[in-house]
Design an enzyme around this catalytic site. Structure first.
Site, PDB file in Angstrom:
ATOM      1  N   HIS A   1       0.834  -1.209   0.000  1.00  0.00           N
ATOM      2  CA  HIS A   1       0.000   0.000   0.000  1.00  0.00           C
ATOM      3  C   HIS A   1       0.863   1.251   0.000  1.00  0.00           C
ATOM      4  O   HIS A   1       2.059   1.196   0.320  1.00  0.00           O
ATOM      5  CB  HIS A   1      -0.912   0.033   1.229  1.00  0.00           C
ATOM      6  CG  HIS A   1      -2.120  -0.864   1.104  1.00  0.00           C
ATOM      7  ND1 HIS A   1      -2.051  -2.213   1.334  1.00  0.00           N
ATOM      8  CD2 HIS A   1      -3.404  -0.590   0.771  1.00  0.00           C
ATOM      9  CE1 HIS A   1      -3.259  -2.744   1.143  1.00  0.00           C
ATOM     10  NE2 HIS A   1      -4.093  -1.782   0.796  1.00  0.00           N
TER      11      HIS A   1
ATOM     12  N   LYS B   1      -0.814   4.936   4.657  1.00  0.00           N
ATOM     13  CA  LYS B   1      -1.726   3.985   5.319  1.00  0.00           C
ATOM     14  C   LYS B   1      -1.340   3.804   6.775  1.00  0.00           C
ATOM     15  O   LYS B   1      -0.165   3.638   7.092  1.00  0.00           O
ATOM     16  CB  LYS B   1      -1.700   2.642   4.586  1.00  0.00           C
ATOM     17  CG  LYS B   1      -2.705   1.659   5.136  1.00  0.00           C
ATOM     18  CD  LYS B   1      -2.910   0.479   4.206  1.00  0.00           C
ATOM     19  CE  LYS B   1      -3.851  -0.560   4.810  1.00  0.00           C
ATOM     20  NZ  LYS B   1      -5.187  -0.025   5.093  1.00  0.00           N
TER      21      LYS B   1
HETATM   22  P1  NAP Z   1      -7.263   9.578   4.386  1.00  0.00           P
HETATM   23  O1  NAP Z   1      -6.959  10.187   3.050  1.00  0.00           O
HETATM   24  O2  NAP Z   1      -6.336   9.827   5.545  1.00  0.00           O
HETATM   25  O3  NAP Z   1      -8.749  10.040   4.760  1.00  0.00           O
HETATM   26  C1  NAP Z   1      -9.329   9.914   6.016  1.00  0.00           C
HETATM   27  C2  NAP Z   1     -10.119  11.189   6.269  1.00  0.00           C
HETATM   28  O4  NAP Z   1     -10.946  11.041   7.420  1.00  0.00           O
HETATM   29  C3  NAP Z   1      -9.194  12.395   6.518  1.00  0.00           C
HETATM   30  O5  NAP Z   1      -9.616  13.480   5.714  1.00  0.00           O
HETATM   31  C4  NAP Z   1      -9.414  12.659   8.008  1.00  0.00           C
HETATM   32  O6  NAP Z   1      -9.253  14.013   8.339  1.00  0.00           O
HETATM   33  C5  NAP Z   1     -10.845  12.233   8.168  1.00  0.00           C
HETATM   34  N1  NAP Z   1     -11.224  11.967   9.562  1.00  0.00           N
HETATM   35  C6  NAP Z   1     -10.437  11.693  10.620  1.00  0.00           C
HETATM   36  N2  NAP Z   1     -11.183  11.498  11.725  1.00  0.00           N
HETATM   37  C7  NAP Z   1     -12.471  11.659  11.353  1.00  0.00           C
HETATM   38  C8  NAP Z   1     -13.712  11.591  12.048  1.00  0.00           C
HETATM   39  N3  NAP Z   1     -13.768  11.334  13.368  1.00  0.00           N
HETATM   40  N4  NAP Z   1     -14.856  11.817  11.357  1.00  0.00           N
HETATM   41  C9  NAP Z   1     -14.812  12.086  10.030  1.00  0.00           C
HETATM   42  N5  NAP Z   1     -13.665  12.166   9.328  1.00  0.00           N
HETATM   43  C10 NAP Z   1     -12.502  11.950   9.973  1.00  0.00           C
HETATM   44  O7  NAP Z   1      -7.375   7.999   4.257  1.00  0.00           O
HETATM   45  P2  NAP Z   1      -7.884   7.129   3.000  1.00  0.00           P
HETATM   46  O8  NAP Z   1      -6.730   6.701   2.175  1.00  0.00           O
HETATM   47  O9  NAP Z   1      -9.034   7.821   2.355  1.00  0.00           O
HETATM   48  O10 NAP Z   1      -8.400   5.852   3.763  1.00  0.00           O
HETATM   49  C11 NAP Z   1      -9.461   5.912   4.716  1.00  0.00           C
HETATM   50  C12 NAP Z   1      -9.743   4.522   5.244  1.00  0.00           C
HETATM   51  O11 NAP Z   1     -10.273   3.724   4.180  1.00  0.00           O
HETATM   52  C13 NAP Z   1      -8.490   3.780   5.766  1.00  0.00           C
HETATM   53  O12 NAP Z   1      -8.840   3.018   6.907  1.00  0.00           O
HETATM   54  C14 NAP Z   1      -8.138   2.862   4.601  1.00  0.00           C
HETATM   55  O13 NAP Z   1      -7.449   1.708   5.013  1.00  0.00           O
HETATM   56  C15 NAP Z   1      -9.514   2.523   4.090  1.00  0.00           C
HETATM   57  N6  NAP Z   1      -9.588   2.029   2.705  1.00  0.00           N
HETATM   58  C16 NAP Z   1     -10.539   1.095   2.455  1.00  0.00           C
HETATM   59  C17 NAP Z   1     -10.721   0.619   1.170  1.00  0.00           C
HETATM   60  C18 NAP Z   1     -11.794  -0.380   0.920  1.00  0.00           C
HETATM   61  O14 NAP Z   1     -11.985  -0.819  -0.224  1.00  0.00           O
HETATM   62  N7  NAP Z   1     -12.531  -0.794   1.956  1.00  0.00           N
HETATM   63  C19 NAP Z   1      -9.911   1.092   0.128  1.00  0.00           C
HETATM   64  C20 NAP Z   1      -8.939   2.047   0.411  1.00  0.00           C
HETATM   65  C21 NAP Z   1      -8.800   2.528   1.711  1.00  0.00           C
HETATM   66  P3  NAP Z   1      -7.774  14.580   8.743  1.00  0.00           P
HETATM   67  O15 NAP Z   1      -6.828  14.190   7.633  1.00  0.00           O
HETATM   68  O16 NAP Z   1      -8.022  16.035   8.826  1.00  0.00           O
HETATM   69  O17 NAP Z   1      -7.426  13.899  10.019  1.00  0.00           O
END
Ligand code: NAP
Length: 255
Positions: A145, A149
């Site tokens: 990844h 992550k």
């Molecule tokens: P990311 O870019 O860091 O996005 C997460 C977002 O959530 C950030 O903007 C963060 O804000 C915000 N956040 C933090 N705490 C929060 C809260 N309490 N309420 C609402 N928003 C909040 O991460 P990402 O790459 O999008 O990944 C997010 C998650 O999805 C991870 O756990 C990843 O492993 C997962 N994922 C899943 C799949 C799937 O197919 N299931 C695929 C890819 C990723 P700040 O940055 O301001 O803290």
């Protein structure tokens, strides 16, 4: 009637892709956005919330969550407690937390989905890997990844490992007298096999399951090159959870 959707984590990599997907589907309506650090009050007429408690009583059916492992459990509980069917892509749940959330959803008669991977190719890889492990019990999982992550191993690797555990006769792999001269060299131990996590800039989400046997090998690999690869699964999840009365774990449960 359009399905009204809240997107939690709307500024993140996955959340912003999910917002575009919801906006692009005439059957869905983007009802609210949540991010604790947002400064804007609305985006294109859609209200922005910084505290989930302000969403109590809000008119929406589905809560899409792409936030962070440390808040996803509380968010999902909150969604269920307040009548929003959760579609959760955030990873990092424990088996106990998932069991609790399934029980809570049944109590509330609400559908829901926790999917460690929304890409159909990854779902197929998991199924093929479980099937192959019956015949090739020696295997290693390598998940790769991007370097932002937060959790390791990935939710997909854990789910793959769980499916393999169900399908494969237990085998403790490796030499009985194996020693690591650098801690962690052999990766994480799970049910007699190993899981390795690679983090590099430029990667999105990738996984290999490598099988070895006398005189032959088999490698299964899936690559998500773009976060768009997850969106047909999120879309399906939104449309299915509103018809159901219990949360399920894994997109394959809806296929
Ligand atoms: P990311 O870019 O860091 O996005 C997460 C977002 O959530 C950030 O903007 C963060 O804000 C915000 N956040 C933090 N705490 C929060 C809260 N309490 N309420 C609402 N928003 C909040 O991460 P990402 O790459 O999008 O990944 C997010 C998650 O999805 C991870 O756990 C990843 O492993 C997962 N994922 C899943 C799949 C799937 O197919 N299931 C695929 C890819 C990723 P700040 O940055 O301001 O803290």
């Amino acid at each position: 009637m359009r399905i009204k959707v809240i997107v939690a984590g709307f500024k993140g990599r996955m959340g912003s892709t999910a917002v575009d997907m919801v906006k692009g589907d005439a059957d869905l309506e983007l009802a609210a956005l949540l991010d604790p650090f947002a400064t804007e009050k609305e985006v294109d007429g859609v209200p922005v919330f910084t505290d989930k408690k302000d969403l109590v009583g809000f008119d929406a059916q589905v809560w899409v969550d792409f936030t962070m492992p440390k808040v996803a459990y509380e968010n999902t509980r909150f969604a269920l407690d307040n009548g929003f069917a959760p579609v959760v892509g955030t990873t990092g749940f424990t088996e106990e937390q998932i069991a609790e959330l399934v029980a809570l959803s049944a109590e509330k008669s609400l559908g829901g989905l926790i999917a460690p991977n929304f890409a159909i190719g990854a779902i197929l890889l998991m199924e093929f890997a479980a099937k192959a492990s019956k015949y090739f019990p020696d295997l290693e999982i390598i998940e790769l990844h991007h370097d932002k992550k937060k959790d390791a191993p990935s939710g997909t690797a854990i789910k793959t490992a769980e499916l393999i555990r169900e399908a494969r006769d237990f085998k403790q792999q490796g030499a009985p007298d194996e020693e690591e001269s650098i801690e962690g060299a052999r990766g994480a131990a799970f049910d007699g096999f190993r899981i390795h996590s690679v983090r590099l800039p430029g990667l999105v989400a990738h996984q290999e399951v490598i099988f070895g046997a006398e005189g032959q090998g088999l490698t299964l690999r899936h690559d998500s090159y773009d976060r768009v690869s997850f969106m047909s699964g999120v879309n399906l999840g939104i449309k299915e959870v509103v018809k159901r009365d219990k949360l399920v774990y894994g997109l394959e449960q809806l296929l």
